[in-house]
Scaffold this active site. Structure first.
Site, PDB file in Angstrom:
ATOM      1  N   HIS A 240       0.793  -1.354   0.008  1.00 32.25           N
ATOM      2  CA  HIS A 240       0.033   0.148   0.056  1.00 32.25           C
ATOM      3  C   HIS A 240       0.932   1.273   0.071  1.00 32.25           C
ATOM      4  O   HIS A 240       0.592   2.180  -0.790  1.00 32.25           O
ATOM      5  CB  HIS A 240      -0.857   0.017   1.138  1.00 32.25           C
ATOM      6  CG  HIS A 240      -1.972  -1.236   1.297  1.00 32.25           C
ATOM      7  ND1 HIS A 240      -3.249  -0.994   1.045  1.00 32.25           N
ATOM      8  CD2 HIS A 240      -1.632  -2.638   1.185  1.00 32.25           C
ATOM      9  CE1 HIS A 240      -3.580  -2.224   1.187  1.00 32.25           C
ATOM     10  NE2 HIS A 240      -2.888  -3.115   1.371  1.00 32.25           N
TER      11      HIS A 240
ATOM     12  N   GLN B  37      13.099  -5.007  -5.542  1.00 32.24           N
ATOM     13  CA  GLN B  37      12.532  -5.611  -6.457  1.00 32.24           C
ATOM     14  C   GLN B  37      12.424  -5.190  -7.884  1.00 32.24           C
ATOM     15  O   GLN B  37      12.602  -5.830  -8.668  1.00 32.24           O
ATOM     16  CB  GLN B  37      10.898  -5.920  -6.103  1.00 32.24           C
ATOM     17  CG  GLN B  37      10.327  -6.948  -7.252  1.00 32.24           C
ATOM     18  CD  GLN B  37       9.156  -7.485  -6.426  1.00 32.24           C
ATOM     19  OE1 GLN B  37       9.317  -8.381  -5.695  1.00 32.24           O
ATOM     20  NE2 GLN B  37       8.135  -7.319  -7.018  1.00 32.24           N
TER      21      GLN B  37
ATOM     22  N   TRP C 273      -0.857  -7.107  -6.759  1.00 33.07           N
ATOM     23  CA  TRP C 273      -0.931  -6.146  -7.787  1.00 33.07           C
ATOM     24  C   TRP C 273       0.293  -5.579  -8.200  1.00 33.07           C
ATOM     25  O   TRP C 273       0.886  -5.099  -9.239  1.00 33.07           O
ATOM     26  CB  TRP C 273      -2.025  -5.229  -7.613  1.00 33.07           C
ATOM     27  CG  TRP C 273      -2.201  -4.343  -8.861  1.00 33.07           C
ATOM     28  CD1 TRP C 273      -2.202  -2.993  -9.109  1.00 33.07           C
ATOM     29  CD2 TRP C 273      -2.473  -4.717 -10.287  1.00 33.07           C
ATOM     30  NE1 TRP C 273      -2.168  -2.507 -10.125  1.00 33.07           N
ATOM     31  CE2 TRP C 273      -2.502  -3.566 -11.239  1.00 33.07           C
ATOM     32  CE3 TRP C 273      -2.555  -5.991 -10.944  1.00 33.07           C
ATOM     33  CZ2 TRP C 273      -2.532  -3.528 -12.510  1.00 33.07           C
ATOM     34  CZ3 TRP C 273      -2.743  -6.164 -12.277  1.00 33.07           C
ATOM     35  CH2 TRP C 273      -2.744  -4.792 -13.189  1.00 33.07           C
TER      36      TRP C 273
ATOM     37  N   GLU D 167       4.660  -4.332 -11.600  1.00 32.80           N
ATOM     38  CA  GLU D 167       5.914  -4.078 -11.950  1.00 32.80           C
ATOM     39  C   GLU D 167       6.696  -4.789 -12.951  1.00 32.80           C
ATOM     40  O   GLU D 167       7.690  -4.363 -13.550  1.00 32.80           O
ATOM     41  CB  GLU D 167       6.981  -4.097 -10.524  1.00 32.80           C
ATOM     42  CG  GLU D 167       6.399  -3.239  -9.482  1.00 32.80           C
ATOM     43  CD  GLU D 167       6.764  -3.528  -7.922  1.00 32.80           C
ATOM     44  OE1 GLU D 167       6.471  -2.631  -6.981  1.00 32.80           O
ATOM     45  OE2 GLU D 167       7.268  -4.484  -7.633  1.00 32.80           O
TER      46      GLU D 167
ATOM     47  N   GLN E  36      -5.371 -11.797  -5.818  1.00 34.57           N
ATOM     48  CA  GLN E  36      -4.324 -12.460  -6.775  1.00 34.57           C
ATOM     49  C   GLN E  36      -4.925 -13.473  -7.659  1.00 34.57           C
ATOM     50  O   GLN E  36      -4.153 -13.466  -8.591  1.00 34.57           O
ATOM     51  CB  GLN E  36      -3.328 -13.140  -5.689  1.00 34.57           C
ATOM     52  CG  GLN E  36      -2.548 -12.042  -4.796  1.00 34.57           C
ATOM     53  CD  GLN E  36      -2.106 -12.579  -3.515  1.00 34.57           C
ATOM     54  OE1 GLN E  36      -1.963 -13.812  -3.336  1.00 34.57           O
ATOM     55  NE2 GLN E  36      -1.772 -11.875  -2.542  1.00 34.57           N
TER      56      GLN E  36
HETATM   57  N1  UDP Z   1       9.002  -5.998  -2.415  1.00 34.01           N
HETATM   58  C1  UDP Z   1      10.452  -5.470  -2.541  1.00 34.01           C
HETATM   59  N2  UDP Z   1      11.567  -6.151  -2.241  1.00 34.01           N
HETATM   60  C2  UDP Z   1      11.263  -7.622  -1.869  1.00 34.01           C
HETATM   61  C3  UDP Z   1       9.647  -8.000  -2.044  1.00 34.01           C
HETATM   62  C4  UDP Z   1       8.824  -7.225  -2.593  1.00 34.01           C
HETATM   63  O1  UDP Z   1      10.575  -4.494  -2.874  1.00 34.01           O
HETATM   64  O2  UDP Z   1      12.290  -8.401  -1.832  1.00 34.01           O
HETATM   65  C5  UDP Z   1       8.118  -5.010  -3.092  1.00 34.01           C
HETATM   66  C6  UDP Z   1       7.428  -5.183  -4.340  1.00 34.01           C
HETATM   67  O3  UDP Z   1       8.543  -4.415  -5.358  1.00 34.01           O
HETATM   68  C7  UDP Z   1       6.168  -4.839  -4.318  1.00 34.01           C
HETATM   69  C8  UDP Z   1       5.766  -4.889  -2.808  1.00 34.01           C
HETATM   70  O4  UDP Z   1       6.936  -5.147  -2.151  1.00 34.01           O
HETATM   71  O5  UDP Z   1       6.058  -3.199  -4.739  1.00 34.01           O
HETATM   72  C9  UDP Z   1       4.725  -5.972  -2.658  1.00 34.01           C
HETATM   73  O6  UDP Z   1       3.283  -5.589  -3.213  1.00 34.01           O
HETATM   74  P1  UDP Z   1       2.386  -6.715  -3.746  1.00 34.01           P
HETATM   75  O7  UDP Z   1       1.278  -5.850  -4.066  1.00 34.01           O
HETATM   76  O8  UDP Z   1       3.096  -7.284  -4.899  1.00 34.01           O
HETATM   77  O9  UDP Z   1       2.109  -7.774  -2.852  1.00 34.01           O
HETATM   78  P2  UDP Z   1       2.015  -7.592  -1.126  1.00 34.01           P
HETATM   79  O10 UDP Z   1       3.088  -7.713  -0.375  1.00 34.01           O
HETATM   80  O11 UDP Z   1       0.804  -6.659  -0.899  1.00 34.01           O
HETATM   81  O12 UDP Z   1       1.125  -8.987  -0.740  1.00 34.01           O
END
Ligand code: UDP
Length: 484
Positions: A16, A362, A380, A385, A402
């Site tokens: 978020h 990431q 999302w 990304e 998802q």
């Molecule tokens: N992310 C990151 N490094 C990691 C794993 C995830 O920066 O090692 C970031 C990823 O780029 C994304 C966010 O964490 O922006 C995860 O958001 P997402 O909506 O994919 O999934 P959620 O964590 O909300 O289930």
């Protein structure tokens, strides 16, 4: 004309805060307005661990002049949905609504008292009470939807006439539902909130979705709409790209003013925010980028299930065996708070040229030429990304939006959706099969790579000067400017 002051308010999760920060940075950069980001204390203290007090405000942070002013949701130490029981989840929901509303109202009033009144509240997904606070004070407000437009359409129509039908068929994965403006959706493609009806933690989480959509209804019925002059329909900024969801956007929302402005991804546009991390998790110190540099183009499998998932011991074992079966190098994120025991989780390091990290950048990883495939839970942000970086996906959805996101991935031809059992475990054989489907030297894999490259180009065009997302953001700014 008074200088604009956008107040972006976000739920305390990485998925978020990332799109909220990226939007805040873009608003600051494009308009020169004041931009304040308000996230719960539990996340604020992790973003800025060296503050003297956990709720201390941060101004002129090293990311483009955004101010960070936190609210408290009553859980300043954090709350983990899947580590709790149903009762605790409902209590959290109740406290979140009550304490969050009060302390957020305090934030808005404090900013006004300092001579920097908020001129627009941008309330991200689940921050429904922030819209109430804005409405009570006559401040224009806009919902920031951080999931695909398809997902907004599904929730909107579910809550406007389709709940009973879906609930009656919740146990039939192949049953299809035709909602306005959407292609027929199988029950298996819909959010797990609609089908896992006995899980009170999910019902508690879904309460936030329901109340977010209700805010749109309140503004829709009010004579002053969402407080934006001349705008009769509630406005929603969506972190998606028009070209990706053309049909749904064109025909699913007659009652809303939808502006797709994505991909809103911090380090993609190389703005100021890209320089400062401020993630909720500490970046792994291993030299994973240098490790990637040494790998051939398109050779590495990147695996991450996001920031919230609780990956079972069995699932980790299946991933480990599946990756070993491909004999391809891999970079695998296993968060520190999701490790079962040091032995099991570190066992992958070095095997078959694999590397396990606790947290990585990431977007940089997905942009790296060595990455040939992303095994993802299809959150999302991760999905968008990957599209923006042209990384082919293996989708292994777990819950929430998802499954719908995974269906979109398959529909765009940028990846494959893996089969999982009722327990959602992606087994080793299926993981290896799917990885090969997008990575090996076959016509099918080449088509996925071509589609990924083509969508990457279109998505980048959308945010460039004159592209669809750029135009939509400017349209939003024009309308807001008429109020200030
Ligand atoms: N992310 C990151 N490094 C990691 C794993 C995830 O920066 O090692 C970031 C990823 O780029 C994304 C966010 O964490 O922006 C995860 O958001 P997402 O909506 O994919 O999934 P959620 O964590 O909300 O289930």
């Amino acid at each position: 004309m008074a200088r604009q002051h956008f107040l972006v308010v976000a739920y305390p999760g990485q998925g978020h805060i990332n799109p909220a920060r990226a939007l805040a940075a873009r608003l600051a950069r494009t308009t020169g307005a004041h931009v304040t980001l308000s996230a719960a204390v539990s996340s604020h203290r992790r973003m800025f661990p060296s503050l003297a007090a956990p709720d201390e405000e941060v101004h002129d942070a090293d990311d483009g002049g955004i101010s960070y002013v936190p609210y408290s949701d009553g859980y300043d130490e954090g709350f983990r949905l899947f580590a709790s029981d149903g009762e605790a989840a409902w209590k959290n929901t109740e406290t979140f609504g009550r304490v969050g509303r009060e302390t957020f109202a305090g934030v808005v009033d404090r900013l006004a008292a300092r001579g920097r009144p908020v001129t627009c509240v941008v309330y991200a997904f689940l921050m429904w009470w922030a819209a109430d606070v804005a409405r009570e004070r006559g401040i224009p407000r806009v919902l920031y939807w951080i999931q695909p437009a398809t997902m907004l359409a599904v929730y909107y129509h579910y809550l406007h006439g389709y709940e009973q039908l879906v609930t009656e068929h919740a146990g039939e994965p192949e049953f299809t539902v035709a909602m306005p403006g959407l292609p027929p959706m199988a029950i298996r493609d819909l959010p797990s909130f609609f089908t896992d009806l006995d899980d009170t933690r999910l019902s508690a989480a879904f309460h936030g979705v329901r109340t977010t959509i209700e805010q749109l209804d309140i503004d829709r019925r009010s004579s002053s709409g969402s407080g934006i002059a001349g705008a009769k329909k509630p406005m929603v900024l969506v972190n998606t790209v028009e070209e990706l969801e053309l049909d749904v956007l064109a025909s699913s929302f007659p009652e809303l003013d939808i502006l797709p402005i994505g991909p809103v991804v911090t380090s993609l546009d190389g703005g100021e925010a890209a320089k400062a991390s401020h993630d909720l998790y500490k970046h792994d110190e291993k030299a994973y980028m240098a490790w990637l540099d040494a790998k051939p183009v398109g050779s590495v499998v990147y695996v991450s299930f996001g920031s919230m998932s609780v990956v079972s011991k069995r699932q980790k074992e299946e991933i480990r065996r599946g990756l070993a079966a491909t004999a391809r190098p891999y970079l695998w994120v296993v968060r520190k708070d999701d490790r079962d025991d040091a032995d099991g989780d570190h066992a992958g390091d070095g095997d078959h040229g694999g590397m396990v990290v606790e947290w990585c950048d990431q977007v940089r990883v997905l942009s790296h030429r060595a990455v040939g495939c992303f095994v993802t839970h299809c959150g999302w942000n991760s999905t968008l990304e990957a599209v923006a970086c042209g990384a082919p996906m293996v989708a292994a959805p777990q819950w929430s939006d998802q499954d719908t996101n995974a269906r979109l991935v398959a529909g765009w031809g940028v990846g494959v959706r893996a089969a999982t059992g009722a327990d959602r475990v992606l087994e080793a054989g299926e993981l290896a099969r799917c990885v090969e489907t997008v990575m090996e030297e076959t016509e099918e894999a080449a088509a996925v790579r071509r589609n990924s490259a083509a969508w990457k180009a279109k998505v980048r065009e959308a945010v460039a000067e004159g592209g669809s997302s750029d135009r939509n953001l400017k349209a939003f700014l024009d309308r807001i400017a008429n109020v200030a």
